[in-house]
Design a protein around this motif. Sequence first.
Motif, PDB file in Angstrom:
ATOM      1  N   ASP A 175     -38.242 -35.435  -6.477  1.00 46.85           N
ATOM      2  CA  ASP A 175     -37.877 -36.288  -5.437  1.00 46.85           C
ATOM      3  C   ASP A 175     -38.954 -36.602  -4.358  1.00 46.85           C
ATOM      4  OD1 ASP A 175     -35.147 -36.995  -6.358  1.00 46.85           O
ATOM      5  OD2 ASP A 175     -34.453 -34.852  -5.253  1.00 46.85           O
ATOM      6  N   LYS A 176     -38.829 -37.727  -3.688  1.00 46.45           N
ATOM      7  CA  LYS A 176     -39.818 -38.074  -2.544  1.00 46.45           C
ATOM      8  C   LYS A 176     -38.913 -38.365  -1.491  1.00 46.45           C
ATOM      9  CE  LYS A 176     -43.705 -41.073  -1.777  1.00 46.45           C
ATOM     10  NZ  LYS A 176     -44.313 -42.236  -2.363  1.00 46.45           N
ATOM     11  N   GLU A 177     -39.323 -38.015  -0.250  1.00 53.54           N
ATOM     12  CA  GLU A 177     -38.306 -38.425   0.891  1.00 53.54           C
ATOM     13  C   GLU A 177     -38.553 -39.625   1.414  1.00 53.54           C
ATOM     14  OE1 GLU A 177     -35.510 -37.367   3.223  1.00 53.54           O
ATOM     15  OE2 GLU A 177     -37.011 -35.511   2.766  1.00 53.54           O
ATOM     16  N   GLU A 178     -37.299 -40.472   1.535  1.00 54.66           N
ATOM     17  CA  GLU A 178     -37.277 -41.843   1.733  1.00 54.66           C
ATOM     18  C   GLU A 178     -37.637 -42.031   3.150  1.00 54.66           C
ATOM     19  OE1 GLU A 178     -37.762 -45.008   1.418  1.00 54.66           O
ATOM     20  OE2 GLU A 178     -35.935 -45.386  -0.058  1.00 54.66           O
ATOM     21  N   THR A 179     -38.397 -43.223   3.366  1.00 49.37           N
ATOM     22  CA  THR A 179     -38.544 -43.424   4.954  1.00 49.37           C
ATOM     23  C   THR A 179     -38.136 -44.921   5.153  1.00 49.37           C
ATOM     24  OG1 THR A 179     -40.874 -44.488   4.571  1.00 49.37           O
ATOM     25  CG2 THR A 179     -40.672 -42.114   5.268  1.00 49.37           C
ATOM     26  N   PHE A 180     -37.448 -45.158   6.401  1.00 53.78           N
ATOM     27  CA  PHE A 180     -36.980 -46.399   6.834  1.00 53.78           C
ATOM     28  C   PHE A 180     -37.627 -47.209   7.906  1.00 53.78           C
ATOM     29  CE2 PHE A 180     -33.741 -43.261   5.126  1.00 53.78           C
ATOM     30  CZ  PHE A 180     -33.045 -44.012   4.316  1.00 53.78           C
ATOM     31  N   TRP A 181     -37.335 -48.501   7.773  1.00 53.41           N
ATOM     32  CA  TRP A 181     -37.675 -49.383   8.937  1.00 53.41           C
ATOM     33  C   TRP A 181     -36.640 -49.386   9.735  1.00 53.41           C
ATOM     34  CZ3 TRP A 181     -37.400 -55.491   8.708  1.00 53.41           C
ATOM     35  CH2 TRP A 181     -37.809 -55.957   9.823  1.00 53.41           C
TER      36      TRP A 181
ATOM     37  N   GLN B   7     -44.093 -50.910   8.650  1.00 47.87           N
ATOM     38  CA  GLN B   7     -44.976 -50.016   7.988  1.00 47.87           C
ATOM     39  C   GLN B   7     -45.492 -48.867   8.404  1.00 47.87           C
ATOM     40  OE1 GLN B   7     -45.685 -53.779   7.546  1.00 47.87           O
ATOM     41  NE2 GLN B   7     -44.005 -53.630   6.035  1.00 47.87           N
ATOM     42  N   LEU B   8     -45.896 -48.824   9.722  1.00 46.65           N
ATOM     43  CA  LEU B   8     -46.751 -47.940  10.467  1.00 46.65           C
ATOM     44  C   LEU B   8     -45.804 -46.957  10.944  1.00 46.65           C
ATOM     45  CD1 LEU B   8     -49.783 -49.895  11.886  1.00 46.65           C
ATOM     46  CD2 LEU B   8     -49.613 -48.749   9.547  1.00 46.65           C
ATOM     47  N   GLN B   9     -44.816 -47.219  11.303  1.00 49.09           N
ATOM     48  CA  GLN B   9     -43.620 -46.027  12.069  1.00 49.09           C
ATOM     49  C   GLN B   9     -42.525 -46.056  11.519  1.00 49.09           C
ATOM     50  OE1 GLN B   9     -43.948 -48.658  15.797  1.00 49.09           O
ATOM     51  NE2 GLN B   9     -44.746 -46.716  16.741  1.00 49.09           N
ATOM     52  N   ARG B  10     -42.577 -45.862  10.198  1.00 51.01           N
ATOM     53  CA  ARG B  10     -41.143 -45.597   9.330  1.00 51.01           C
ATOM     54  C   ARG B  10     -40.590 -44.394   9.739  1.00 51.01           C
ATOM     55  NH1 ARG B  10     -40.446 -49.346   5.738  1.00 51.01           N
ATOM     56  NH2 ARG B  10     -39.346 -48.196   4.089  1.00 51.01           N
TER      57      ARG B  10
ATOM     58  N   PHE C 171     -34.690 -39.574   7.318  1.00 58.53           N
ATOM     59  CA  PHE C 171     -33.443 -39.324   7.526  1.00 58.53           C
ATOM     60  C   PHE C 171     -33.100 -38.516   8.797  1.00 58.53           C
ATOM     61  CE2 PHE C 171     -29.691 -36.645   7.449  1.00 58.53           C
ATOM     62  CZ  PHE C 171     -28.652 -37.475   7.209  1.00 58.53           C
ATOM     63  N   ASN C 172     -33.982 -37.222   8.745  1.00 56.97           N
ATOM     64  CA  ASN C 172     -33.638 -36.244   9.955  1.00 56.97           C
ATOM     65  C   ASN C 172     -34.125 -36.849  11.437  1.00 56.97           C
ATOM     66  OD1 ASN C 172     -33.142 -34.041   8.183  1.00 56.97           O
ATOM     67  ND2 ASN C 172     -35.367 -33.529   7.978  1.00 56.97           N
ATOM     68  N   TRP C 173     -35.133 -38.079  11.436  1.00 56.70           N
ATOM     69  CA  TRP C 173     -35.249 -38.432  12.583  1.00 56.70           C
ATOM     70  C   TRP C 173     -34.166 -39.528  13.045  1.00 56.70           C
ATOM     71  CZ3 TRP C 173     -35.356 -43.311  14.933  1.00 56.70           C
ATOM     72  CH2 TRP C 173     -36.034 -43.322  16.055  1.00 56.70           C
ATOM     73  N   ILE C 174     -33.613 -40.027  12.017  1.00 56.92           N
ATOM     74  CA  ILE C 174     -32.654 -41.136  12.221  1.00 56.92           C
ATOM     75  C   ILE C 174     -31.290 -40.311  12.642  1.00 56.92           C
ATOM     76  CG2 ILE C 174     -30.753 -42.600  11.232  1.00 56.92           C
ATOM     77  CD1 ILE C 174     -33.310 -43.546   9.556  1.00 56.92           C
ATOM     78  N   PHE C 175     -30.985 -39.168  12.129  1.00 59.33           N
ATOM     79  CA  PHE C 175     -29.779 -38.275  12.300  1.00 59.33           C
ATOM     80  C   PHE C 175     -30.108 -37.691  13.808  1.00 59.33           C
ATOM     81  CE2 PHE C 175     -26.964 -34.617  12.216  1.00 59.33           C
ATOM     82  CZ  PHE C 175     -25.794 -35.219  11.896  1.00 59.33           C
TER      83      PHE C 175
ATOM     84  N   MET D 256     -32.839 -50.607   8.667  1.00 61.18           N
ATOM     85  CA  MET D 256     -32.992 -51.575   7.349  1.00 61.18           C
ATOM     86  C   MET D 256     -33.088 -50.716   6.080  1.00 61.18           C
ATOM     87  SD  MET D 256     -32.690 -54.183   9.098  1.00 61.18           S
ATOM     88  CE  MET D 256     -33.203 -55.298   7.733  1.00 61.18           C
ATOM     89  N   CYS D 257     -32.263 -50.901   5.226  1.00 64.93           N
ATOM     90  CA  CYS D 257     -32.334 -50.183   3.851  1.00 64.93           C
ATOM     91  C   CYS D 257     -32.836 -51.133   2.747  1.00 64.93           C
ATOM     92  CB  CYS D 257     -31.130 -49.479   3.553  1.00 64.93           C
ATOM     93  SG  CYS D 257     -30.457 -48.339   4.589  1.00 64.93           S
ATOM     94  N   LYS D 258     -33.326 -50.652   1.767  1.00 61.50           N
ATOM     95  CA  LYS D 258     -33.607 -51.484   0.711  1.00 61.50           C
ATOM     96  C   LYS D 258     -32.887 -52.342   0.079  1.00 61.50           C
ATOM     97  CE  LYS D 258     -37.613 -48.332  -0.613  1.00 61.50           C
ATOM     98  NZ  LYS D 258     -38.129 -47.449  -1.561  1.00 61.50           N
ATOM     99  N   ASN D 259     -31.455 -51.777  -0.126  1.00 65.53           N
ATOM    100  CA  ASN D 259     -30.521 -52.553  -0.519  1.00 65.53           C
ATOM    101  C   ASN D 259     -29.226 -51.902  -0.154  1.00 65.53           C
ATOM    102  OD1 ASN D 259     -30.042 -49.997  -2.174  1.00 65.53           O
ATOM    103  ND2 ASN D 259     -30.860 -51.424  -4.126  1.00 65.53           N
TER     104      ASN D 259
END
Length: 230
Positions: free
Chosen positions: A108-114, A121-124, A127-131, A167-170
């Motif tokens: 697994d690779k940790e997902e990052t979000f806009w 791109q530069l400040q994605r 999950f932990n940050w969002i929560f 924003m999520c990929k889908n």
Amino acid sequence: MARRPKRYIYHIIKTSQGKQYEDVFYADTAEKVNKKFKEMLKENKKVKFPVRYINNGGLKDANYELVIIKRREKNEKPEVKIRDDYGKFVNYVSTDDDWVIYDRSPYDKEETFWVYGYHPQLQRKDFNWIFDEFILKGAHDKYKFREVVIFKNKLLIKQADKLDMVMCKNKSDCVRLYNTIEEESKKKNLKYIMFNGDGWEGQQGQYWFNQIQKLTNWSKLKILRRNLRP
């Protein structure tokens, strides 16, 4: 693959969709490479929200794997049998004739979000940050009650007159993010938060559309997109 001295018989590589994208370790003995492989898989369990899709000419399953490859010896067959994720032996063949597959595992690779308001791109954000920022901060203050909804591929967190948007990929990723946040909120017994499901359904659809438009000033087409473009 960059050539290493021949004493390095084993390599650990990372792959996506069966193609190598990183060479992370090399060793001269099976003992050393097996030890490192197990350490990496143990550490990988810490991933909270794994990547499931990548933008590669369109959204595709990521299929990340950690793979040990071994330098192929003379007269050694290129095809080997390795257990798959279900415990069945499956034939694996390296795309490089100089190497054979020695072992492999999903990785697994940790997902990052806009997050809207930050550079896509530069400040994605993970999950932990969002929560921590949108859910935990002020979570025990009844005057900071918040509502969480899904809108297409966008996760919305509403608090009084403040709206945060991820924003999520889908939509599938958005639903998964929503569910993971809900699970974590229940574990922490958070009271002043409401999970209202799909914000596009029924009469609330127009309300959430207006909220996004007010926040972003985006066009109707952009607001109603279901996926992030590659």
